[in-house]
Design a protein around this motif. Structure first.
Motif, PDB file in Angstrom:
ATOM      1  N   VAL A  60     -28.390  26.575  -8.973  1.00  0.00           N
ATOM      2  CA  VAL A  60     -27.595  25.633  -8.179  1.00  0.00           C
ATOM      3  C   VAL A  60     -27.291  26.297  -6.835  1.00  0.00           C
ATOM      4  CG1 VAL A  60     -25.371  26.361  -9.147  1.00  0.00           C
ATOM      5  CG2 VAL A  60     -25.575  24.116  -8.104  1.00  0.00           C
ATOM      6  N   MET A  61     -27.470  25.521  -5.779  1.00  0.00           N
ATOM      7  CA  MET A  61     -27.128  25.949  -4.434  1.00  0.00           C
ATOM      8  C   MET A  61     -25.866  25.186  -4.036  1.00  0.00           C
ATOM      9  SD  MET A  61     -29.384  25.707  -0.899  1.00  0.00           S
ATOM     10  CE  MET A  61     -30.762  26.561  -1.637  1.00  0.00           C
ATOM     11  N   LEU A  62     -24.843  25.904  -3.636  1.00  0.00           N
ATOM     12  CA  LEU A  62     -23.561  25.317  -3.277  1.00  0.00           C
ATOM     13  C   LEU A  62     -23.467  25.213  -1.762  1.00  0.00           C
ATOM     14  CD1 LEU A  62     -21.768  27.720  -5.694  1.00  0.00           C
ATOM     15  CD2 LEU A  62     -22.016  25.282  -6.102  1.00  0.00           C
ATOM     16  N   LEU A  63     -23.068  24.038  -1.275  1.00  0.00           N
ATOM     17  CA  LEU A  63     -23.051  23.801   0.164  1.00  0.00           C
ATOM     18  C   LEU A  63     -21.697  23.296   0.648  1.00  0.00           C
ATOM     19  CD1 LEU A  63     -26.246  22.111  -0.564  1.00  0.00           C
ATOM     20  CD2 LEU A  63     -26.297  23.541   1.431  1.00  0.00           C
ATOM     21  N   HIS A  91     -20.334  22.316 -12.474  1.00  0.00           N
ATOM     22  CA  HIS A  91     -19.122  21.773 -11.855  1.00  0.00           C
ATOM     23  C   HIS A  91     -18.041  22.838 -11.690  1.00  0.00           C
ATOM     24  CE1 HIS A  91     -20.748  17.843 -11.577  1.00  0.00           C
ATOM     25  NE2 HIS A  91     -20.808  17.651 -12.875  1.00  0.00           N
ATOM     26  N   GLN A  92     -17.952  23.778 -12.609  1.00  0.00           N
ATOM     27  CA  GLN A  92     -16.990  24.871 -12.462  1.00  0.00           C
ATOM     28  C   GLN A  92     -17.286  25.665 -11.189  1.00  0.00           C
ATOM     29  OE1 GLN A  92     -17.654  26.904 -16.167  1.00  0.00           O
ATOM     30  NE2 GLN A  92     -15.852  26.012 -17.138  1.00  0.00           N
ATOM     31  N   LEU A  93     -18.543  26.017 -11.002  1.00  0.00           N
ATOM     32  CA  LEU A  93     -18.932  26.767  -9.797  1.00  0.00           C
ATOM     33  C   LEU A  93     -18.682  25.951  -8.535  1.00  0.00           C
ATOM     34  CD1 LEU A  93     -22.284  28.407 -10.926  1.00  0.00           C
ATOM     35  CD2 LEU A  93     -20.189  29.582 -10.272  1.00  0.00           C
ATOM     36  N   THR A  94     -19.004  24.669  -8.602  1.00  0.00           N
ATOM     37  CA  THR A  94     -18.826  23.788  -7.450  1.00  0.00           C
ATOM     38  C   THR A  94     -17.365  23.742  -7.029  1.00  0.00           C
ATOM     39  OG1 THR A  94     -20.704  22.441  -8.179  1.00  0.00           O
ATOM     40  CG2 THR A  94     -19.204  21.436  -6.604  1.00  0.00           C
ATOM     41  N   LEU A  95     -16.478  23.583  -7.995  1.00  0.00           N
ATOM     42  CA  LEU A  95     -15.059  23.502  -7.692  1.00  0.00           C
ATOM     43  C   LEU A  95     -14.491  24.847  -7.235  1.00  0.00           C
ATOM     44  CD1 LEU A  95     -13.952  21.159 -10.603  1.00  0.00           C
ATOM     45  CD2 LEU A  95     -14.214  20.555  -8.187  1.00  0.00           C
ATOM     46  N   ALA A 101     -21.253  19.729  -1.545  1.00  0.00           N
ATOM     47  CA  ALA A 101     -22.557  19.233  -1.977  1.00  0.00           C
ATOM     48  C   ALA A 101     -23.271  20.327  -2.759  1.00  0.00           C
ATOM     49  CB  ALA A 101     -23.390  18.808  -0.770  1.00  0.00           C
ATOM     50  N   ILE A 102     -24.235  19.892  -3.561  1.00  0.00           N
ATOM     51  CA  ILE A 102     -25.049  20.845  -4.320  1.00  0.00           C
ATOM     52  C   ILE A 102     -26.519  20.423  -4.263  1.00  0.00           C
ATOM     53  CG2 ILE A 102     -23.244  21.625  -5.888  1.00  0.00           C
ATOM     54  CD1 ILE A 102     -24.392  19.705  -8.017  1.00  0.00           C
ATOM     55  N   ILE A 103     -27.359  21.409  -4.427  1.00  0.00           N
ATOM     56  CA  ILE A 103     -28.791  21.200  -4.624  1.00  0.00           C
ATOM     57  C   ILE A 103     -29.134  21.994  -5.869  1.00  0.00           C
ATOM     58  CG2 ILE A 103     -31.102  21.667  -3.732  1.00  0.00           C
ATOM     59  CD1 ILE A 103     -29.852  21.385  -0.891  1.00  0.00           C
ATOM     60  N   VAL A 104     -29.794  21.358  -6.811  1.00  0.00           N
ATOM     61  CA  VAL A 104     -30.197  22.057  -8.027  1.00  0.00           C
ATOM     62  C   VAL A 104     -31.701  22.245  -8.018  1.00  0.00           C
ATOM     63  CG1 VAL A 104     -28.215  21.282  -9.382  1.00  0.00           C
ATOM     64  CG2 VAL A 104     -30.318  19.927  -9.398  1.00  0.00           C
ATOM     65  N   LEU A 132     -17.530  12.176  -9.515  1.00  0.00           N
ATOM     66  CA  LEU A 132     -16.152  12.258  -9.986  1.00  0.00           C
ATOM     67  C   LEU A 132     -15.342  13.297  -9.215  1.00  0.00           C
ATOM     68  CD1 LEU A 132     -16.826  12.111 -13.838  1.00  0.00           C
ATOM     69  CD2 LEU A 132     -15.923  10.270 -12.393  1.00  0.00           C
ATOM     70  N   PHE A 133     -16.028  14.289  -8.666  1.00  0.00           N
ATOM     71  CA  PHE A 133     -15.372  15.375  -7.934  1.00  0.00           C
ATOM     72  C   PHE A 133     -15.588  15.264  -6.423  1.00  0.00           C
ATOM     73  CE2 PHE A 133     -16.617  17.071 -12.124  1.00  0.00           C
ATOM     74  CZ  PHE A 133     -15.355  17.334 -12.633  1.00  0.00           C
ATOM     75  N   ASP A 134     -16.078  14.115  -5.977  1.00  0.00           N
ATOM     76  CA  ASP A 134     -16.401  13.913  -4.553  1.00  0.00           C
ATOM     77  C   ASP A 134     -17.400  14.948  -4.050  1.00  0.00           C
ATOM     78  OD1 ASP A 134     -14.781  11.636  -4.242  1.00  0.00           O
ATOM     79  OD2 ASP A 134     -13.016  12.885  -3.888  1.00  0.00           O
ATOM     80  N   VAL A 135     -18.353  15.261  -4.886  1.00  0.00           N
ATOM     81  CA  VAL A 135     -19.425  16.198  -4.548  1.00  0.00           C
ATOM     82  C   VAL A 135     -20.729  15.415  -4.547  1.00  0.00           C
ATOM     83  CG1 VAL A 135     -20.698  18.233  -5.352  1.00  0.00           C
ATOM     84  CG2 VAL A 135     -18.200  18.176  -5.504  1.00  0.00           C
TER      85      VAL A 135
END
Length: 157
Positions: A60-63, A91-95, A101-104, A132-135
């Motif tokens: 997962v790439m977190l942006l 989702h844990q990492l994203t939050l 935004a994410i790219i998988v 649900l998380f506005d991502v």
């Protein structure tokens, strides 16, 4: 008659407070993702190309809101034909990274670039749960040692 003192039914216990710590990366030092080719280039710089034909991996790439790369994480390692993905961990990492935004991405050791039904199902589920998380789920890449394919470029997302 004397009254007996009753022991409390519940003992009072203490809980540790969960603390969230986030330090935004320095703004002008982050790489920006503008398209799927940028994503692929950054992922290939992160992953071990000696393992790409060995077994499946999921990243997962977190942006940030400006599509700046906050970080990349290897979420799972599978076998030669599949990789178990824990959406909760994504989702844990994203939050925790405060990502917008994410790219998988995952690889196909077989060299076949077409997505499986499982790949499509996972992408749909991840897109819906991210909302649900506005991502925003921007893309899902499938990599081989020679090439890649983008769900976004092919309008599958």
């Amino acid at each position: 008659m004397k009254a007996k003192l009753l022991k409390p039914l519940l003992e009072v216990s203490t809980f540790n407070e969960i603390e969230i710590y986030y330090k935004r990366p320095i703004f002008n030092q982050n790489r920006i993702v503008k398209n799927s080719k940028d994503s692929e280039r950054l992922l290939r710089a992160f992953i071990d190309d000696k393992r790409i034909d060995y077994k499946e991996f999921f990243w997962v790439m977190l942006l940030s809101n400006a599509n700046q790369v906050i970080g990349i994480s290897e979420i799972a390692m599978g076998n030669t034909s599949s990789v178990p993905v824990n959406i909760k961990e994504i989702h844990q990492l994203t939050l925790l990274a405060n990502a917008s935004a994410i790219i998988v991405a995952h690889n196909h050791p077989s060299g076949k670039l077409s997505p499986s039904e499982s790949d499509k199902s996972l992408t749909k589920k991840l897109k819906n749960t991210s909302k649900l998380f506005d991502v925003t789920l921007l893309d899902h890449l499938i990599l081989t040692s020679e090439d890649f394919i983008s769900f976004s470029d092919n309008h599958w997302i």
